[in-house]
Design a protein around this motif. Sequence first.
Motif, PDB file in Angstrom:
ATOM      1  N   MET A   1     -10.244 -11.413  13.995  1.00 21.35           N
ATOM      2  CA  MET A   1      -8.989 -10.672  13.990  1.00 21.35           C
ATOM      3  C   MET A   1      -7.905 -11.439  14.745  1.00 21.35           C
ATOM      4  SD  MET A   1      -8.321  -7.710  12.621  1.00 21.35           S
ATOM      5  CE  MET A   1      -6.987  -6.595  12.682  1.00 21.35           C
ATOM      6  N   ASP A   2      -8.268 -12.555  15.345  1.00 18.34           N
ATOM      7  CA  ASP A   2      -7.306 -13.343  16.116  1.00 18.34           C
ATOM      8  C   ASP A   2      -6.264 -14.010  15.234  1.00 18.34           C
ATOM      9  OD1 ASP A   2      -8.524 -12.707  18.482  1.00 18.34           O
ATOM     10  OD2 ASP A   2      -9.911 -14.417  18.371  1.00 18.34           O
ATOM     11  N   ASP A   3      -6.578 -14.259  13.971  1.00 18.69           N
ATOM     12  CA  ASP A   3      -5.631 -14.945  13.094  1.00 18.69           C
ATOM     13  C   ASP A   3      -4.744 -13.980  12.311  1.00 18.69           C
ATOM     14  OD1 ASP A   3      -7.739 -13.995  11.645  1.00 18.69           O
ATOM     15  OD2 ASP A   3      -7.729 -15.661  10.211  1.00 18.69           O
ATOM     16  N   TYR A   4      -4.781 -12.690  12.636  1.00 18.82           N
ATOM     17  CA  TYR A   4      -3.941 -11.692  11.954  1.00 18.82           C
ATOM     18  C   TYR A   4      -3.144 -10.930  13.007  1.00 18.82           C
ATOM     19  CZ  TYR A   4      -2.678  -8.655   8.059  1.00 18.82           C
ATOM     20  OH  TYR A   4      -1.986  -7.993   7.076  1.00 18.82           O
ATOM     21  N   PRO A   5      -1.909 -11.367  13.306  1.00 18.01           N
ATOM     22  CA  PRO A   5      -1.131 -10.761  14.384  1.00 18.01           C
ATOM     23  C   PRO A   5      -0.794  -9.287  14.096  1.00 18.01           C
ATOM     24  CG  PRO A   5      -0.107 -12.787  13.615  1.00 18.01           C
ATOM     25  CD  PRO A   5      -1.233 -12.481  12.690  1.00 18.01           C
ATOM     26  N   LEU A   6      -0.412  -8.601  15.150  1.00 22.83           N
ATOM     27  CA  LEU A   6      -0.102  -7.175  15.067  1.00 22.83           C
ATOM     28  C   LEU A   6       1.093  -6.912  14.140  1.00 22.83           C
ATOM     29  CD1 LEU A   6      -0.872  -4.402  16.114  1.00 22.83           C
ATOM     30  CD2 LEU A   6       0.743  -4.733  17.983  1.00 22.83           C
ATOM     31  N   LEU A   7       2.088  -7.767  14.175  1.00 24.16           N
ATOM     32  CA  LEU A   7       3.249  -7.583  13.300  1.00 24.16           C
ATOM     33  C   LEU A   7       2.857  -7.658  11.829  1.00 24.16           C
ATOM     34  CD1 LEU A   7       6.260  -7.080  13.219  1.00 24.16           C
ATOM     35  CD2 LEU A   7       6.631  -9.538  13.270  1.00 24.16           C
ATOM     36  N   ASN A   8       1.942  -8.543  11.491  1.00 23.42           N
ATOM     37  CA  ASN A   8       1.457  -8.622  10.115  1.00 23.42           C
ATOM     38  C   ASN A   8       0.729  -7.342   9.716  1.00 23.42           C
ATOM     39  OD1 ASN A   8       2.536 -11.119   9.815  1.00 23.42           O
ATOM     40  ND2 ASN A   8       0.594 -12.223   9.878  1.00 23.42           N
ATOM     41  N   LEU A   9       0.020  -6.748  10.644  1.00 26.14           N
ATOM     42  CA  LEU A   9      -0.645  -5.477  10.367  1.00 26.14           C
ATOM     43  C   LEU A   9       0.377  -4.383  10.057  1.00 26.14           C
ATOM     44  CD1 LEU A   9      -3.277  -3.818  10.300  1.00 26.14           C
ATOM     45  CD2 LEU A   9      -2.877  -3.345  12.721  1.00 26.14           C
ATOM     46  N   PHE A  10       1.462  -4.350  10.848  1.00 28.48           N
ATOM     47  CA  PHE A  10       2.516  -3.365  10.574  1.00 28.48           C
ATOM     48  C   PHE A  10       3.157  -3.586   9.207  1.00 28.48           C
ATOM     49  CE2 PHE A  10       2.952  -2.916  15.352  1.00 28.48           C
ATOM     50  CZ  PHE A  10       2.285  -1.700  15.381  1.00 28.48           C
ATOM     51  N   TRP A  11       3.417  -4.853   8.858  1.00 28.01           N
ATOM     52  CA  TRP A  11       4.001  -5.158   7.551  1.00 28.01           C
ATOM     53  C   TRP A  11       3.055  -4.755   6.422  1.00 28.01           C
ATOM     54  CZ3 TRP A  11       8.753  -5.750   6.241  1.00 28.01           C
ATOM     55  CH2 TRP A  11       9.668  -6.270   7.140  1.00 28.01           C
ATOM     56  N   THR A  12       1.779  -5.014   6.603  1.00 26.20           N
ATOM     57  CA  THR A  12       0.785  -4.635   5.591  1.00 26.20           C
ATOM     58  C   THR A  12       0.746  -3.125   5.417  1.00 26.20           C
ATOM     59  OG1 THR A  12      -0.532  -6.571   6.147  1.00 26.20           O
ATOM     60  CG2 THR A  12      -1.642  -4.805   4.942  1.00 26.20           C
ATOM     61  N   MET A  13       0.775  -2.413   6.525  1.00 23.56           N
ATOM     62  CA  MET A  13       0.767  -0.945   6.455  1.00 23.56           C
ATOM     63  C   MET A  13       2.034  -0.414   5.770  1.00 23.56           C
ATOM     64  SD  MET A  13      -2.084   0.017   7.511  1.00 23.56           S
ATOM     65  CE  MET A  13      -1.851   1.746   7.713  1.00 23.56           C
ATOM     66  N   MET A  14       3.178  -1.038   6.062  1.00 22.08           N
ATOM     67  CA  MET A  14       4.421  -0.609   5.426  1.00 22.08           C
ATOM     68  C   MET A  14       4.369  -0.842   3.919  1.00 22.08           C
ATOM     69  SD  MET A  14       8.350  -1.793   5.886  1.00 22.08           S
ATOM     70  CE  MET A  14       8.121  -3.212   4.864  1.00 22.08           C
ATOM     71  N   TRP A  15       3.887  -2.021   3.503  1.00 26.41           N
ATOM     72  CA  TRP A  15       3.804  -2.306   2.070  1.00 26.41           C
ATOM     73  C   TRP A  15       2.807  -1.387   1.379  1.00 26.41           C
ATOM     74  CZ3 TRP A  15       7.523  -4.249  -0.432  1.00 26.41           C
ATOM     75  CH2 TRP A  15       8.345  -5.195   0.146  1.00 26.41           C
ATOM     76  N   LEU A  16       1.713  -1.078   2.042  1.00 21.60           N
ATOM     77  CA  LEU A  16       0.745  -0.138   1.487  1.00 21.60           C
ATOM     78  C   LEU A  16       1.363   1.250   1.331  1.00 21.60           C
ATOM     79  CD1 LEU A  16      -2.197   0.402   0.596  1.00 21.60           C
ATOM     80  CD2 LEU A  16      -2.651   1.051   2.969  1.00 21.60           C
ATOM     81  N   PHE A  17       2.100   1.691   2.344  1.00 16.16           N
ATOM     82  CA  PHE A  17       2.788   2.979   2.279  1.00 16.16           C
ATOM     83  C   PHE A  17       3.796   3.004   1.132  1.00 16.16           C
ATOM     84  CE2 PHE A  17       6.541   5.484   3.457  1.00 16.16           C
ATOM     85  CZ  PHE A  17       5.967   6.748   3.484  1.00 16.16           C
ATOM     86  N   LEU A  18       4.588   1.939   0.993  1.00 18.91           N
ATOM     87  CA  LEU A  18       5.571   1.884  -0.093  1.00 18.91           C
ATOM     88  C   LEU A  18       4.901   1.842  -1.454  1.00 18.91           C
ATOM     89  CD1 LEU A  18       8.230  -0.531   1.395  1.00 18.91           C
ATOM     90  CD2 LEU A  18       8.430   1.944   1.053  1.00 18.91           C
ATOM     91  N   TRP A  19       3.767   1.185  -1.573  1.00 19.32           N
ATOM     92  CA  TRP A  19       3.017   1.123  -2.825  1.00 19.32           C
ATOM     93  C   TRP A  19       2.515   2.513  -3.216  1.00 19.32           C
ATOM     94  CZ3 TRP A  19      -2.393   1.346  -3.981  1.00 19.32           C
ATOM     95  CH2 TRP A  19      -2.735   0.864  -5.247  1.00 19.32           C
ATOM     96  N   VAL A  20       1.952   3.248  -2.262  1.00 21.05           N
ATOM     97  CA  VAL A  20       1.476   4.615  -2.522  1.00 21.05           C
ATOM     98  C   VAL A  20       2.655   5.517  -2.871  1.00 21.05           C
ATOM     99  CG1 VAL A  20       0.413   6.634  -1.442  1.00 21.05           C
ATOM    100  CG2 VAL A  20      -0.615   4.385  -1.143  1.00 21.05           C
ATOM    101  N   LEU A  21       3.762   5.377  -2.142  1.00 22.61           N
ATOM    102  CA  LEU A  21       4.969   6.165  -2.419  1.00 22.61           C
ATOM    103  C   LEU A  21       5.484   5.891  -3.826  1.00 22.61           C
ATOM    104  CD1 LEU A  21       7.121   8.070  -1.181  1.00 22.61           C
ATOM    105  CD2 LEU A  21       8.385   6.008  -0.586  1.00 22.61           C
ATOM    106  N   TRP A  22       5.467   4.631  -4.253  1.00 24.70           N
ATOM    107  CA  TRP A  22       5.923   4.270  -5.590  1.00 24.70           C
ATOM    108  C   TRP A  22       5.081   4.949  -6.663  1.00 24.70           C
ATOM    109  CZ3 TRP A  22       9.445   3.034  -8.753  1.00 24.70           C
ATOM    110  CH2 TRP A  22       9.114   2.579 -10.022  1.00 24.70           C
ATOM    111  N   PHE A  23       3.757   4.897  -6.523  1.00 24.23           N
ATOM    112  CA  PHE A  23       2.900   5.537  -7.516  1.00 24.23           C
ATOM    113  C   PHE A  23       3.058   7.054  -7.515  1.00 24.23           C
ATOM    114  CE2 PHE A  23       0.655   1.487  -7.745  1.00 24.23           C
ATOM    115  CZ  PHE A  23       0.548   1.379  -9.119  1.00 24.23           C
ATOM    116  N   PHE A  24       3.248   7.632  -6.345  1.00 21.13           N
ATOM    117  CA  PHE A  24       3.491   9.068  -6.270  1.00 21.13           C
ATOM    118  C   PHE A  24       4.759   9.428  -7.037  1.00 21.13           C
ATOM    119  CE2 PHE A  24       5.545  12.688  -4.200  1.00 21.13           C
ATOM    120  CZ  PHE A  24       4.564  13.650  -4.366  1.00 21.13           C
TER     121      PHE A  24
END
Length: 130
Positions: A1-24
């Motif tokens: 998990m050392d090669d995946y910074p916290l900011l990248n995790l937030f960006w991934t979560m945001m894109w996942l949220f937007l993807w789910v929102l789009w399909f909804f």
Amino acid sequence: MDDYPLLNLFWTMMWLFLWVLWFFLLFRIITDIFRSHDMGGWGKAGWTLFVIVLPFLGVLVYLIARGDSMGRRDLEEAQRADAAFKEYIRSAADGGTPNRTDELAKLADLNARGALSDEEFQKAKGRLLA
């Protein structure tokens, strides 16, 4: 998990949220297209094809063109569901039978208007009270 910074995790979560929102939103619009009673079959087919072939543009145009009526249909559907639920509760509370007082009032009104003779009124009243 050392090669995946916290900011990248937030960006991934945001894109996942937007993807789910789009399909909804996409499924919500397709549902609204088929629920609409003011459009014919060709209109529904055209909007569905537009939304599926060009999804971003189709959804945007649909929201601009029919967004207000979409909200109105939602409100009407919620009111119908609420009325049906209240009627179900009312009928379950009455035991599924009509209220005798209401039936007697209807009979008396029919008798007063002359739709029922006095003899018919007495027979119907007797059946209702028996």
